[in-house]
Design an enzyme around this catalytic site. Structure first.
Site, PDB file in Angstrom:
ATOM      1  N   HIS A  82      -7.661   7.205   0.737  1.00 24.63           N
ATOM      2  CA  HIS A  82      -6.494   6.807   1.527  1.00 24.63           C
ATOM      3  C   HIS A  82      -6.915   5.755   2.533  1.00 24.63           C
ATOM      4  O   HIS A  82      -7.933   5.902   3.207  1.00 24.63           O
ATOM      5  CB  HIS A  82      -5.921   8.020   2.266  1.00 24.63           C
ATOM      6  N   ASP A 161       6.589  15.813   8.199  1.00 25.90           N
ATOM      7  CA  ASP A 161       6.055  14.534   8.692  1.00 25.90           C
ATOM      8  C   ASP A 161       7.161  13.489   8.784  1.00 25.90           C
ATOM      9  O   ASP A 161       7.175  12.685   9.719  1.00 25.90           O
ATOM     10  CB  ASP A 161       4.922  14.039   7.778  1.00 25.90           C
ATOM     11  N   ARG A 168       8.833   9.952  16.336  1.00 25.09           N
ATOM     12  CA  ARG A 168       7.714   9.297  17.053  1.00 25.09           C
ATOM     13  C   ARG A 168       7.957   7.802  17.155  1.00 25.09           C
ATOM     14  O   ARG A 168       7.660   7.173  18.169  1.00 25.09           O
ATOM     15  CB  ARG A 168       6.389   9.563  16.317  1.00 25.09           C
ATOM     16  N   SER A 183      -0.326  13.627  10.696  1.00 20.64           N
ATOM     17  CA  SER A 183       0.647  12.967   9.834  1.00 20.64           C
ATOM     18  C   SER A 183      -0.022  12.513   8.519  1.00 20.64           C
ATOM     19  O   SER A 183       0.454  12.819   7.425  1.00 20.64           O
ATOM     20  CB  SER A 183       1.229  11.775  10.596  1.00 20.64           C
ATOM     21  N   LYS A 187      -0.094  14.748   4.362  1.00 26.54           N
ATOM     22  CA  LYS A 187       0.281  14.204   3.047  1.00 26.54           C
ATOM     23  C   LYS A 187      -0.904  14.281   2.080  1.00 26.54           C
ATOM     24  O   LYS A 187      -0.741  14.545   0.892  1.00 26.54           O
ATOM     25  CB  LYS A 187       0.778  12.764   3.213  1.00 26.54           C
TER      26      LYS A 187
HETATM   27  N1  URA Z   1       0.283   6.553   8.871  1.00 26.66           N
HETATM   28  C1  URA Z   1       0.893   7.751   8.780  1.00 26.66           C
HETATM   29  O1  URA Z   1       1.162   8.242   7.682  1.00 26.66           O
HETATM   30  N2  URA Z   1       1.194   8.398   9.924  1.00 26.66           N
HETATM   31  C2  URA Z   1       0.909   7.921  11.164  1.00 26.66           C
HETATM   32  O2  URA Z   1       1.188   8.577  12.147  1.00 26.66           O
HETATM   33  C3  URA Z   1       0.274   6.672  11.232  1.00 26.66           C
HETATM   34  C4  URA Z   1      -0.034   6.005  10.054  1.00 26.66           C
END
Ligand code: URA
Length: 433
Positions: A82, A161, A168, A183, A187
Site C-alpha cells: 500500500h 472509515d 475529518r 484509516s 482497509k
Molecule cells: N489515506 C487514507 O486512507 N486515510 C487517511 O486518513 C489518509 C490517507
C-alpha cells in the site's frame, strides 16, 4: 454507553477501553450517532491523541465494520502493498506481477485517485476493455488462476472509515497520526493479506511533509498490523519529486510497461524491486538479498510483463497493450513547458506536477468527477539533468484543450534551476519492521 460520556472522556484526556471503542464504531455505522457527536469526538481525539491500544482497537473495529476479504479461500500465502499516495506512483502495476511470479498470491483491493494522488483502479481502467469492479468470484478466480488480481474496493469495505474520513475532511481533523494510521490500516486489515508492505511517502507531494513524521506514521501502522497478526514492513520514500516520468493514468500504465520491458526510469524500477523484495522476504522466500535478486531476475526475464498481460486478459482487457503501448488512450492536445535558462534541474516539485496533471484532467477534485484516461504530465528531465534554455522540461497532454492553460501555470512553477549539479536525495529514506 452514553456517547456524550465517551466524548467527555477523550476531551479530558482519558483512555478508552476496547469495548467502548467497539460500541462507538458499531453505533456509528448503524446510524445511531449524529455527525456533530462523531465530529466532537474526532476533535477530542485529534487534540488529546490515541495511545497504542486505543489505536489498535479503533483500527480493528473499523476493519470489522463491513465486508472483509476471506483470504482463507486462497491457497498459499498472500501479500499486499500500500502506498500512502503520491504523484506518478504506478508501482502496483509492476510489483503485483513480480511478486505473483515468485509464487506469492497478490489479492489486492485498490482505490481511485483523489486530488493530486492517483489511484491504481483509474490506471487499470485506462487500459482498453479492463473491468475494475470485479465480483468476489471473479476476484478469487483470477487469484487462483494467475496468482494475482487487483480490483476496486467494494463500497462496504470498512464503512466506518468512510464515515470518519468524510467528517475529518471537513472538521480539520485529517492530520492526526492515529487517525490516519487507523484509516489506512482498517482497509488493509479488511483486505486480509498475511504480509503487508507499506510505502509511506514524504515530501511536498505527500500527506507527511517530513521524514520524521512519515517514519512516525509508518511505525504506528507497522505496530497495528503486527498486533493483528500480520507480517509488516514499511518504507519511507521520497515524494518531494514525482516518481518516474509520467503522472496520469494511461501515461503511467505506459511507464509501468516500459519498466516491465527492462526500460523506463531507474527510480520507478528501484522502488518496485525493493517493495517486491520486502513482500517476498515477509512471505518467507528467503533472506532479503536473495529476494531482491529473485525480484530482479523475474523483472529482467520478462516474466512479470507476461503476468501483467495475463491479468489484463483475465479482466477483459486487451493484453496486446504490453507489447504495443500505442493501443493505450492518447490525448489530442499537447503543450510543452520549456526551460527559461541554461543550468541544472535542482528540483521538480511533486505537488505542482500533481496539480498540473489534475488540471489536465488526469484526476478528480471531487469524488464524482470523471477522469480523462489519456491526460497527464510527461517529464522530459529529472533532478540533476543539465538543460539549455528552450529545452523541453515536460509535456502536458489532455483531451480537452481548454484544460491545458491552467495546467501550464502549475507545471511552469514546478521546476527550479541551479548553476551546479545538485546533490541527489536518496529515494528510500527508512525501512521499518
Ligand atoms: N489515506 C487514507 O486512507 N486515510 C487517511 O486518513 C489518509 C490517507
Amino acid at each position: 454507553m452514553r456517547i456524550s460520556d465517551f466524548i467527555e472522556k477523550k476531551r479530558d484526556g482519558g483512555e478508552h477501553t476496547e469495548e467502548e471503542i467497539r460500541c462507538f464504531i458499531t453505533e456509528m455505522v448503524n446510524g445511531n450517532i449524529p455527525d456533530y457527536m462523531i465530529s466532537a469526538w474526532l476533535m477530542a481525539a485529534f487534540i488529546r491523541g490515541l495511545n497504542h491500544s486505543e489505536t489498535v482497537a479503533l483500527t480493528a473495529a473499523m476493519a470489522e465494520s463491513g465486508d472483509t476479504v476471506d483470504t482463507s479461500r486462497i491457497n498459499g500465502i498472500t501479500a499486499d502493498k500500500h502506498s500512502t499516495g503520491g504523484v506518478g506512483d504506478k508501482t502496483s502495476l509492476i510489483i503485483a506481477p513480480i511478486v505473483s511470479c515468485a509464487g506469492i498470491k497478490v489479492a489486492k483491493l485498490s482505490g481511485r485517485g483523489l486530488g493530486i494522488t492517483g489511484g491504481t483502479v483509474d490506471k487499470i481502467a485506462s487500459i482498453p476493455g479492463c473491468k475494475v469492479e470485479l465480483s468476489t468470484d471473479e476476484f478469487f478466480t483470477a487469484v487462483d488462476k494467475i496468482g494475482m488480481c487487483i480490483s476496486a474496493q467494494s463500497g462496504n469495505l470498512a464503512p466506518a472509515d468512510k464515515i470518519l474520513y468524510a467528517l475529518r475532511d471537513v472538521t480539520a481533523t485529517i492530520d492526526s497520526i492515529p487517525l490516519i494510521a487507523s484509516s489506512i490500516m482498517s482497509k488493509k486489515l479488511a483486505s486480509g493479506a498475511d504480509c503487508i508492505v507499506l510505502d509511506v511517502k514524504c515530501g511536498n507531494g505527500a500527506f507527511m511533509r517530513t521524514v520524521e513524521k512519515a517514519a512516525e506514521l509508518a511505525g504506528v501502522m507497522v505496530d497495528i498490523g503486527k498486533s493483528n497478526g500480520r507480517k509488516m514492513c514499511a518504507l519511507v520514500t521520497d515524494m518531494s519529486t514525482p516518481l518516474g516520468l509520467a503522472a496520469g493514468n494511461a501515461p503511467e500504465v505506459k511507464e509501468a510497461i516500459d519498466v516491465l520491458s527492462g526500460k523506463g526510469p531507474t527510480d520507478t524500477r528501484e522502488i518496485c524491486l525493493e517493495i517486491a523484495a520486502q513482500m517476498m522476504y515477509l512471505s518467507g522466500k528467503g533472506e532479503l538479498d536473495i529476494c531482491r535478486a529473485m525480484a530482479e531476475e523475474i523483472l529482467d526475464s520478462g516474466r512479470a510483463k507476461a503476468k501483467l498481460s495475463e491479468f489484463i486478459a483475465q479482466v477483459g482487457g486487451n493484453p496486446e497493450v504490453t507489447e504495443d503501448t500505442s493501443l493505450l488512450p492518447t490525448a489530442e492536445n499537447v503543450i510543452s513547458i520549456t526551460s527559461p535558462r541554461d543550468g541544472y534541474i535542482e528540483s521538480i516539485n511533486a505537488e505542482m506536477i500533481g496539480r498540473a496533471a489534475l488540471m489536465a484532467g488526469a484526476g478528480r477534485e471531487k469524488k464524482t468527477d470523471a477522469v480523462d484516461p489519456a491526460a497527464g504530465v510527461i517529464l522530459k528531465c529529472k533532478i540533476g539533468d543539465k538543460v539549455s534554455a528552450g529545452d523541453i522540461l515536460c509535456n502536458i497532454e489532455a483531451s480537452d484543450k481548454e484544460k491545458l492553460s491552467r495546467a501550464r501555470e502549475f507545471a511552469d512553477s514546478a521546476f527550479s534551476f541551479s548553476d551546479s549539479a545538485p546533490t541527489k536525495k536518496p529515494l528510500i529514506l527508512r525501512t521499518i519492521y
